[in-house]
Design an enzyme around this catalytic site. Structure first.
Site, PDB file in Angstrom:
ATOM      1  N   MET A 135       0.756  -1.251  -0.058  1.00 42.08           N
ATOM      2  CA  MET A 135      -0.046   0.156  -0.035  1.00 42.08           C
ATOM      3  C   MET A 135       0.817   1.261  -0.112  1.00 42.08           C
ATOM      4  O   MET A 135       0.443   2.226   0.635  1.00 42.08           O
ATOM      5  CB  MET A 135      -0.977   0.079   1.078  1.00 42.08           C
ATOM      6  CG  MET A 135      -1.839  -1.355   1.136  1.00 42.08           C
ATOM      7  SD  MET A 135      -2.664  -1.450  -0.363  1.00 42.08           S
ATOM      8  CE  MET A 135      -4.006  -0.310   0.041  1.00 42.08           C
ATOM      9  N   ARG A 136       1.999   1.061  -0.697  1.00 40.13           N
ATOM     10  CA  ARG A 136       2.810   2.425  -0.754  1.00 40.13           C
ATOM     11  C   ARG A 136       2.987   2.750  -2.095  1.00 40.13           C
ATOM     12  O   ARG A 136       3.249   1.677  -2.882  1.00 40.13           O
ATOM     13  CB  ARG A 136       3.974   2.191  -0.120  1.00 40.13           C
ATOM     14  CG  ARG A 136       4.098   1.941   1.346  1.00 40.13           C
ATOM     15  CD  ARG A 136       3.876   2.759   2.327  1.00 40.13           C
ATOM     16  NE  ARG A 136       3.728   2.577   3.598  1.00 40.13           N
ATOM     17  CZ  ARG A 136       3.407   3.501   4.470  1.00 40.13           C
ATOM     18  NH1 ARG A 136       3.377   4.737   4.150  1.00 40.13           N
ATOM     19  NH2 ARG A 136       3.298   3.311   5.842  1.00 40.13           N
ATOM     20  N   ASN A 157       1.663  -4.716 -10.216  1.00 43.62           N
ATOM     21  CA  ASN A 157       0.731  -4.435  -9.226  1.00 43.62           C
ATOM     22  C   ASN A 157      -0.556  -4.929  -9.487  1.00 43.62           C
ATOM     23  O   ASN A 157      -1.159  -5.120 -10.651  1.00 43.62           O
ATOM     24  CB  ASN A 157       0.945  -2.998  -8.950  1.00 43.62           C
ATOM     25  CG  ASN A 157      -0.099  -2.485  -7.769  1.00 43.62           C
ATOM     26  OD1 ASN A 157       0.094  -3.092  -6.844  1.00 43.62           O
ATOM     27  ND2 ASN A 157      -0.824  -1.508  -8.159  1.00 43.62           N
ATOM     28  N   HIS A 159      -4.584  -3.852  -8.656  1.00 45.76           N
ATOM     29  CA  HIS A 159      -5.337  -2.873  -8.430  1.00 45.76           C
ATOM     30  C   HIS A 159      -6.765  -3.010  -7.984  1.00 45.76           C
ATOM     31  O   HIS A 159      -7.225  -3.867  -8.934  1.00 45.76           O
ATOM     32  CB  HIS A 159      -5.248  -1.515  -9.142  1.00 45.76           C
ATOM     33  CG  HIS A 159      -5.967  -0.545  -8.704  1.00 45.76           C
ATOM     34  ND1 HIS A 159      -5.547   0.363  -7.750  1.00 45.76           N
ATOM     35  CD2 HIS A 159      -7.218   0.138  -9.237  1.00 45.76           C
ATOM     36  CE1 HIS A 159      -6.671   1.393  -7.600  1.00 45.76           C
ATOM     37  NE2 HIS A 159      -7.438   0.953  -8.471  1.00 45.76           N
TER      38      HIS A 159
HETATM   39  C1  GRF Z   1      -6.327  -6.056  -2.477  1.00 47.06           C
HETATM   40  O1  GRF Z   1      -7.596  -6.031  -2.815  1.00 47.06           O
HETATM   41  C2  GRF Z   1      -5.523  -5.605  -3.783  1.00 47.06           C
HETATM   42  O2  GRF Z   1      -5.918  -5.118  -4.873  1.00 47.06           O
HETATM   43  C3  GRF Z   1      -5.234  -4.357  -3.020  1.00 47.06           C
HETATM   44  O3  GRF Z   1      -5.045  -4.426  -1.809  1.00 47.06           O
HETATM   45  C4  GRF Z   1      -5.656  -5.823  -1.163  1.00 47.06           C
HETATM   46  C5  GRF Z   1      -4.723  -6.760  -0.865  1.00 47.06           C
HETATM   47  O4  GRF Z   1      -5.099  -7.636  -0.071  1.00 47.06           O
HETATM   48  N1  GRF Z   1      -4.263  -3.686  -3.615  1.00 47.06           N
HETATM   49  P1  GRF Z   1      -4.409  -9.104   0.483  1.00 47.06           P
HETATM   50  O5  GRF Z   1      -3.347  -8.592   1.355  1.00 47.06           O
HETATM   51  O6  GRF Z   1      -3.507  -9.744  -0.731  1.00 47.06           O
HETATM   52  O7  GRF Z   1      -5.384 -10.042   1.163  1.00 47.06           O
END
Ligand code: GRF
Length: 239
Positions: A135-136, A157, A159
């Protein structure tokens, strides 16, 4: 069959996507092996998942680094190869009308964290870096040190929305609140913008009358767990 590619992963949380990729590798469904899992947050469940699978892990504690940067950044704290002007010229994460000091602080503090990430990552030989719920945002400082062959993207990535709609941190929430009847997820390469890089694959799902945000997230994640390994395989197939 493609050559087995070496993959590094970065996470921030629960790591259900990481788990899906681990499972796909272990079952031989994709031609990939995971060499490490790095996290920007200590103690998250995803790290446990990696360790259970025998994968090397490390943490670069972004929150701690940013807290310490807020007390002041000494030029000596910056990576020796950090060039603010060059990165300002490349970055597409922040609009030009944003306060200059804020942009500079952002790029400097992130480069300090990114240098620590790179110290770990570059000690492995990887073909592909997979952001699995990391998340960065990554700045050009980091991206240029990963994408060393011009024109070749090496950071993927996932999304939680059908890009280019709903970029940013809450794709499923934004999709749901907009009243969309279809949601989806996107795997794309990372470039200098936020969620703007070339799209590798997408999956969609229907949002039914009466679905809650939780339903949307559940449906979305189920698609993500299939889409991400498939996109990694696509990369492996390119050889
Ligand atoms: C997912 O929904 C992904 O698309 C987003 O963050 C979430 C991560 O979920 N970037 P996890 O940690 O893989 O369960």
């Amino acid at each position: 069959m493609a050559k087995t590619i070496n993959v590094g992963t970065l996470i921030s949380g629960g790591g259900t996507n990481l788990q899906a990729i681990i499972d796909a590798c272990t079952a031989g469904r994709i031609d990939a092996r995971i060499l490490f899992t790095g996290s920007d947050t200590p103690g998250v469940k995803g790290l446990e998942r990696a360790q259970k699978a025998g994968i090397d892990t490390f943490v670069v504690d972004y929150a701690k680094i940013i807290r310490s940067c807020k007390k002041g950044i000494d030029p000596g704290d910056l990576p020796s190869d950090f060039n603010l002007q060059e990165i300002l010229g490349k970055q597409q994460l922040m609009a030009g009308n944003m306060e200059k000091d804020r942009i500079d602080f952002f790029l400097k503090s992130r480069a300090i964290a990114e240098k620590l990430l790179l110290d770990h990552i570059l000690s492995f030989q990887i073909d592909l870096l997979v952001l699995a719920g990391f998340m960065r945002v990554l700045t050009p400082y980091f991206i240029d040190r990963m994408n060393t062959i011009p024109g070749q993207y090496r950071i993927m990535n996932i999304h939680p929305a059908l890009l280019p709609s709903f970029p940013g941190t809450d794709g499923y929430g934004d999709t749901f609140r907009y009243g969309c009847k279809v949601g989806g997820c996107t795997v794309h390469f990372i470039d200098y913008g936020e969620d703007t890089g070339p799209i590798i694959g997408q999956r969609s799902f229907e949002i039914a009358e009466g679905d809650t945000l939780e339903d949307v997230k559940r449906k979305g994640l189920e698609q993500e767990w299939e889409l991400y390994p498939a996109c990694i395989q696509k990369f492996a197939d390119l050889g």
